[in-house]
Design a protein around this motif. Sequence first.
Motif, PDB file in Angstrom:
ATOM      1  N   SER A 344     -41.268   7.272 -26.577  1.00 24.00           N
ATOM      2  CA  SER A 344     -41.388   5.828 -26.782  1.00 24.00           C
ATOM      3  C   SER A 344     -40.949   5.387 -28.173  1.00 24.00           C
ATOM      4  N   THR A 345     -40.700   6.329 -29.072  1.00 21.47           N
ATOM      5  CA  THR A 345     -40.295   5.984 -30.435  1.00 21.47           C
ATOM      6  C   THR A 345     -38.780   5.940 -30.515  1.00 21.47           C
ATOM      7  N   SER A 346     -38.245   4.772 -30.689  1.00 19.75           N
ATOM      8  CA  SER A 346     -36.797   4.575 -30.657  1.00 19.75           C
ATOM      9  C   SER A 346     -36.082   5.420 -31.717  1.00 19.75           C
ATOM     10  N   GLY A 347     -35.018   6.132 -31.300  1.00 17.80           N
ATOM     11  CA  GLY A 347     -34.164   6.883 -32.214  1.00 17.80           C
ATOM     12  C   GLY A 347     -34.716   8.217 -32.658  1.00 17.80           C
ATOM     13  N   LYS A 348     -35.934   8.548 -32.244  1.00 14.21           N
ATOM     14  CA  LYS A 348     -36.542   9.775 -32.761  1.00 14.21           C
ATOM     15  C   LYS A 348     -35.928  11.036 -32.148  1.00 14.21           C
TER      16      LYS A 348
END
Length: 412
Positions: A344-348
């Motif tokens: 759910s953490t964008s770009g991770k």
Amino acid sequence: MSQQPTPRGDAPLRILQVLGNAVVGGVEQHALGLARDYLALGHAVACVAPFRSRLTTAFAALGVEVRYTPLLDDPPWRSIETLAMIMREQRIDVAHAHLPNAHTVCALAARLAGTPCVATIHGLSPSVQDIAVARLCDSHLIGVCEASYRQLLAVGLSPQRATLIRNGVDLDRFRPDAGERDRLRADIGAGPDDVLVAFVGRFSHEKGPDNFIRMAGAAHRALPSLRFLMAGGGPMEAELRALAGAAGLENALLMRGVARRSEDIYRAADILAHTSRSEAMPLVALEALACGCPVLGFGVGGVPEIVSDDETGVLTPPVEAAGTFCLHGGGWEAAASALVQLVSTSGKLPRMAVAARESALALFDARRTAAETCDVYRAMLAETARDRGDARSLRPIAMPPAKLAKTSADAV
């Protein structure tokens, strides 16, 4: 003792690898990788295994001569004799055993042949048998992770008879391949934008495939778009299929069977979930990182030495415990929570993928493992050269003459 010449400096070595099993598992793949790298370094390699298999065919394909003999914990004399004769006939410089049964036979034969013996402890803890054999036969033990190495010292082995050498992987074989990624994902029915979470390993209790399915079920309920892939096989397969059905994963989980090319799985996946209950230095985690696949893993054994938490993957405790290093709690519930948060953490995930490959390049090159192992061989050979001509270690134990006379008189 054997009168074979001892290599000096960078002279090529004659290495005998003794395999306690010939299945296609992590231990055996490690030994095969060592053989490949030894040959590239100019050394000569021979192999002894308990039976023919796809693995021994791979050794033979490298040009390695493979011989066969039973390798049992309580070895028959003919096995010891066979190994001792191979060591003498082929003028082996160092014998290297993998698994306790191989160590037992190899160490006894090496004592007869006057050949140094090394054994790698592939598990988290050395077995009582490995420790006893090492002490009796003066073999050298290699631990593959810090925890394993520290246990070797804790049970009384001297630093001169124990070494820490972490596992490595073939970085040319295990590497990212963006072109292959989409083809492989299409082959297993995963869309280009799906997040694919993989498990690679044996379907047995210690590897935690049931933990993976429970984690997958919880994460899928939170994020229905997640897709899961299990590559492997073993005694728990029927149980796992039933568990997957009960978790509602019929349309989200694919069980593919044993992967002949595990790199294909890592390239297709966005995350490798490593849910083992006990590990030392698991090759699947190293291989995944090398392919640019972040690892979500239980922080057992040597796994924290592989995965840099929140950089190349995420670590969670294997069981629920207060005051652990992870904010998510413990067990498969913690892994599910960490997985949902990571996705759910964008770009991770893309950042972790880059860091994973960089970490493998810096720390887990199999060529380094082979070179460090050869350093152990040369140190043992140098020690043997210093001691050559001193047969105290092979001399029968004798009572002093005066004591013998007294004992005889008492018997009369």
